[in-house]
Design a protein around this motif. Structure first.
Motif, short mmCIF file in Angstrom:
data_model
loop_
_atom_site.label_atom_id
_atom_site.label_comp_id
_atom_site.label_asym_id
_atom_site.label_seq_id
_atom_site.Cartn_x
_atom_site.Cartn_y
_atom_site.Cartn_z
N GLY A 1 0.66 -0.98 0.15
CA GLY A 1 0.06 -0.06 0.03
C GLY A 1 0.85 1.46 0.02
O GLY A 1 0.39 2.07 -0.84
N MET A 2 1.86 1.33 0.86
CA MET A 2 2.85 2.51 0.82
C MET A 2 3.34 2.50 -0.46
O MET A 2 3.63 3.66 -1.03
CB MET A 2 3.70 2.31 1.94
N GLN A 3 3.97 1.58 -0.98
CA GLN A 3 4.55 1.66 -2.24
C GLN A 3 3.55 1.99 -3.36
O GLN A 3 4.02 3.12 -4.10
CB GLN A 3 5.24 0.30 -2.59
N ALA A 4 2.53 1.63 -3.35
CA ALA A 4 1.38 2.19 -4.41
C ALA A 4 1.10 3.82 -4.21
O ALA A 4 1.15 4.32 -5.38
CB ALA A 4 0.09 1.32 -4.14
N LEU A 5 1.24 4.12 -3.20
CA LEU A 5 0.88 5.48 -2.69
C LEU A 5 1.95 6.44 -3.09
O LEU A 5 1.91 7.48 -4.00
CB LEU A 5 0.67 5.90 -1.26
N GLU A 6 3.17 5.92 -3.17
CA GLU A 6 4.20 6.65 -3.56
C GLU A 6 4.30 6.70 -5.07
O GLU A 6 4.85 7.83 -5.72
CB GLU A 6 5.69 5.98 -3.14
N GLU A 7 4.01 5.74 -5.88
CA GLU A 7 3.65 5.37 -7.49
C GLU A 7 2.72 6.12 -7.79
O GLU A 7 2.00 6.09 -8.96
CB GLU A 7 3.90 4.23 -7.82
N HIS A 8 1.60 6.75 -7.05
CA HIS A 8 0.44 7.31 -7.22
C HIS A 8 -0.69 6.31 -7.92
O HIS A 8 -1.42 6.80 -8.74
CB HIS A 8 0.61 8.43 -8.27
N ASP A 9 -0.47 5.13 -7.47
CA ASP A 9 -1.46 4.24 -8.00
C ASP A 9 -2.62 3.85 -6.60
O ASP A 9 -2.46 2.97 -5.84
CB ASP A 9 -0.60 2.75 -8.10
N LEU A 10 -3.76 4.62 -6.91
CA LEU A 10 -4.60 4.76 -5.82
C LEU A 10 -5.43 3.31 -5.61
O LEU A 10 -5.76 2.90 -4.69
CB LEU A 10 -5.64 5.90 -5.97
N SER A 11 -5.81 2.76 -6.80
CA SER A 11 -6.52 1.53 -6.86
C SER A 11 -5.78 0.56 -5.94
O SER A 11 -6.31 -0.26 -5.37
CB SER A 11 -6.91 1.03 -8.23
N ARG A 12 -4.48 0.33 -6.71
CA ARG A 12 -3.54 -0.57 -6.10
C ARG A 12 -3.30 -0.48 -4.42
O ARG A 12 -3.35 -1.42 -3.53
CB ARG A 12 -2.25 -0.72 -6.56
#
Length: 364
Positions: free
Chosen positions: A181-192
């Motif tokens: 989740g934290m990695q996805a937030l950094e990559e601006h991938d909200l769905s993930r």
């Protein structure tokens, strides 16, 4: 009796968690030489040096304690389970190195942990979530402290707690979802990020409900057992699992951080601030631990989210909150300087970068 080692030892314990741990600086400066062959007494000054942000002197104390304990165990043929201080000191030394920016050395020192732990609670520290995380992989606390989600996920993937330790298995699954989740937030991938957060919360709530049911059943069984003959003292459990309640308290903070990060990414700043505030309160409610129970301060996670949202003022305030419990830590000091630079305040940024570089002059 100013050189009474017991009194100086207990004075450190008495004030280390207070708002003024510096009251015990004199005791910290003299205790090691008063009892130079006792690993724990040599270790104790590090508590005060860490709390006052003097990570270089804390490093010296912890290193001296490692040496004293290793010499003691070798000379007296003492097994690791009979020297609980050795693991405790290693864990504190690793945490201290991270605040000093010496991550490579912290990773190298983590390599000692596998052989330092025995088979009993004495060295497995089953009540400590930080220790439980390091039982999955000794390098995990370093990766989590640096918010290195790629390394965190790789280490968790290779960790393989046995079925006999279901709580450690649960912890590994939860940390994986948190890091995803934290990695996805950094990559601006909200769905993930939303999928990871939902899976994290679903299992967290499920285990919480199960524990409540088990506690009720245990209480009922205890009442029944009172009527039975005494079965004798309880047997020592070999390779005990991590205790679930401390894990749940730690993971609850992570849940709030992940949810708050999603709200920040959706530009719901007010709602995000409320969740970060709740997370910080729950972090504080974990109590004073040596080293801190929560590996990366909530303030830093919040600050990183504000930085991503270009809210430089909010980021600086959050980084300063993180400094309260970990003074002179380079992580928030660097963040403060970077926030000033991004805000265009070059005068403040220059001063703050200078302080950061002076503090982390021996960092990687």
């Amino acid at each position: 009796d100013p050189d009474n080692s017991a009194a100086n030892h207990y004075w450190i314990h008495a004030v280390e968690a207070s708002p003024h741990p510096e009251q015990a600086l004199h005791s910290a400066e003299i205790l090691g030489r008063l009892v130079p062959t006792s690993g724990h007494m040599v270790h104790m000054p590090g508590h005060i040096f860490y709390r006052t942000g003097d990570y270089a002197r804390a490093k010296e104390s912890f290193a001296a304690s490692i040496k004293a304990d290793e010499q003691y165990m070798q000379a007296q043929h003492v097994q690791v389970d009979d020297d609980w201080n050795y693991v405790h000191n290693l864990m504190y030394a690793i945490a201290n190195l991270m605040e000093a920016g010496q991550l490579s050395e912290a990773t190298a020192l983590s390599g000692k942990l596998r052989d330092a732990r025995g088979q009993l609670a004495n060295t497995l520290y089953s009540w400590s979530p930080r220790d439980a995380i390091s039982r999955l992989d000794p390098r995990l606390p370093v990766a989590l402290r640096a918010a290195d989600w790629t390394t965190t996920l790789a280490l968790l993937k290779s960790s393989d707690p046995p079925p006999t330790l279901p709580n450690l298995q649960f912890l590994a699954r939860q940390l994986t979802q948190f890091a995803l989740g934290m990695q996805a937030l950094e990559e601006h991938d909200l769905s993930r990020a939303e999928v990871a957060s939902a899976q994290f919360d679903a299992e967290l709530w499920g285990v919480s409900d199960r524990l409540k049911d088990e506690a009720d059943a245990k209480a009922n069984q205890k009442d029944k057992d009172k009527k039975k003959p005494d079965a004798g003292p309880p047997k020592l459990q070999v390779m005990p699992d991590a205790l679930p309640k401390p894990l749940l308290s730690n993971l609850s903070v992570m849940s709030l951080e992940l949810s708050a990060g999603l709200l920040m990414a959706k530009k719901l700043t007010g709602d995000a601030k409320k969740l970060y505030s709740q997370a910080a309160q729950e972090e504080k409610a974990l109590g004073y631990r040596e080293p801190p129970a929560y590996i990366r301060p909530v303030g830093e996670t919040e600050a990183a989210a504000f930085m991503a949202a270009s809210d430089w003022t909010g980021a600086k305030a959050a980084y300063k909150d993180a400094l309260v419990e970990r003074p002179r830590s380079g992580f928030p000091l660097y963040g403060i300087a970077l926030a000033s630079e991004q805000a265009g305040d070059i005068t403040a940024a220059t001063t703050e970068y200078t302080e950061f570089l002076a503090t982390w002059k021996s960092a990687d």
